[in-house]
Design an enzyme around this catalytic site. Structure first.
Site, PDB file in Angstrom:
ATOM      1  N   CYS A  98       0.227   9.776  -3.699  1.00 38.09           N
ATOM      2  CA  CYS A  98       0.588  11.131  -4.114  1.00 38.09           C
ATOM      3  C   CYS A  98      -0.524  12.115  -3.772  1.00 38.09           C
ATOM      4  O   CYS A  98      -0.267  13.288  -3.505  1.00 38.09           O
ATOM      5  CB  CYS A  98       0.889  11.159  -5.607  1.00 38.09           C
TER       6      CYS A  98
ATOM      7  N   CYS B 297      10.541  -3.064   8.916  1.00 42.60           N
ATOM      8  CA  CYS B 297      10.562  -3.292   7.468  1.00 42.60           C
ATOM      9  C   CYS B 297      10.224  -1.967   6.806  1.00 42.60           C
ATOM     10  O   CYS B 297      10.597  -0.912   7.306  1.00 42.60           O
ATOM     11  CB  CYS B 297       9.597  -4.408   7.070  1.00 42.60           C
TER      12      CYS B 297
END
Ligand SMILES: [Zn+2]
Length: 393
Positions: free
Chosen positions: A197, A351
């Site tokens: 973040c 992935c």
């Protein structure tokens, strides 16, 4: 699946408590019994940051009798955009102490326990063992896996949450009744592949959306009401204003809670675990790596691509690259899915972030698929560079 209450009720509520919690007491499902259970509950919140702030505020207001706070960090001005338990006068102060002061202001009846320390393999079990329930508000993969492993090893339930930009997730992991975090995410992404973040940003109010789900689940577990998020992943998209529940099954191959566990105690070094890519996988990716943008160009040019998503089914439910088929990495490594790969088409693996696809690529190349390639940065890179409209996680 309803579960029995996690905590026995306290003997009684004081007159002060009955006045304070009256709006809970008149809800039939909570009532005196539920409030007494909350009073007796010992809940540990890991991290007094984005998720921990709303979680601690509402757990305290709800009357959880003992609230533990683990955090070693100090309050920074840039935290105030979302970490609402801290204020301007707290900048520079240890977060655990600042959070404790706010809790005392909201509810002096709560016994606050401050753990002004970094959670590590030497203290995590000892700290967790003092609590009935853990609420995980950590923001890094090393601590997240350690929290999961310690909780499973101690048989403790925990409420997990994660946030990034406009996307959030939450679940309850309780090995006795359902999957663990490793069942959902067997391996961490490599360092640098998934921005934190701090690097990628987070909408401040998203912390409240996910933190309040975590508190909601904690209250349900403590009092034994409703259907907890055991075996279910809640995925929240703040831009579309959409909540989705995805079923998560216990993985019989889980390294921690599966039938033949390979992880039987805490790892020596979680930072190391979160940076690990095998040598074979590294070698396999040399001259066999394309970017998400190159994949898009191939698709747009009509190239005959056999695109394989090697993640787990729950991840495929969250987001996917158009045209991909799901073949989880484990089925490629075991050899059982090799017959599904065509000999005459360009095989492209991906992935989440490029670690699992690198390992699957090594196995495919060893099986003779010499021209197979994988996508650097996986679907995270695809979402960031090609299709930002897809949810991320
Ligand atoms: Zn597991």
């Amino acid at each position: 699946m309803a579960l029995p209450p996690l905590v026995e009720p306290a003997a009684e509520l004081s007159i002060d408590e009955i006045r304070r919690y009256s709006r809970h007491l008149i809800i039939p499902d909570v009532g005196m019994d539920g409030q007494k259970r909350l009073k007796n509950a010992k809940v540990l919140v890991v991290g007094a940051g984005g998720l921990g702030s709303p979680a601690l505020l509402y757990l305290a207001a709800a009357g959880v009798g003992t609230l533990g706070i683990v955090d070693f960090d100090t309050v920074d001005e840039s935290n105030l955009q979302r970490q609402v338990i801290h204020g301007v006068s707290d900048v520079g102060r240890p977060k655990a102490e600042s959070a404790a002061a706010s809790i005392r202001e909201i509810n002096p009846l709560v016994n606050v326990v401050i753990h002004n320390t970094a959670l590590d393999r030497d203290n995590v079990k000892e700290i967790f063992s003092q609590y009935d329930l853990i609420v995980d508000g950590t923001d890094n993969f090393a601590t997240r896996y350690m929290v999961n492993d310690a909780a499973v090893l101690l048989g403790k339930p925990y409420v997990w949450g994660s946030i990034y930009r406009f996307d959030g997730q939450a679940s309850v992991f309780w090995e006795e009744h359902g999957p663990c975090y490793r069942c959902l995410y067997p391996e961490p992404p490599p360092p640098g592949m998934v921005p934190s973040c701090a690097e990628g940003g987070v909408l401040g109010v998203l912390c409240a959306s996910i933190g309040s789900i975590q508190v909601n689940e904690a209250i349900k577990l403590i009092t034994g009401i409703g259907e907890p998020l055991v075996g279910k992943l809640m995925v929240y998209d703040a831009l579309e204003m959409e909540y989705r529940k995805i079923k998560v099954r216990k993985d019989p191959n889980c390294a921690l809670c599966g039938d033949n566990p390979t992880v039987t105690d805490l790892l020596e070094d979680y930072e190391d675990f979160c940076g690990a890519v095998s040598t074979e996988a590294q070698e396999a990716t040399v001259d066999a790596t394309i970017t998400a943008r190159e994949l898009k160009d191939w698709q747009d040019a009509g190239k005959d691509v056999f695109l394989v998503d090697v993640r787990e089914p729950a991840e495929y439910e969250i987001n996917r690259i158009p045209g991909s088929v799901l073949i989880p990495k484990g089925e490629i490594l075991s050899g059982e899915a090799l017959s599904r790969f065509p000999q005459d088409r360009q095989i492209v693996l991906h992935c989440k972030s490029g670690v699992r696809s690198a390992e699957a690529l090594a196995a495919l190349k060893a099986a003779g698929f010499k021209d197979a390639v994988h996508v650097q940065g996986g679907i995270v890179s695809w979402v960031n560079t090609v299709d930002p409209s897809q949810p991320s996680y």
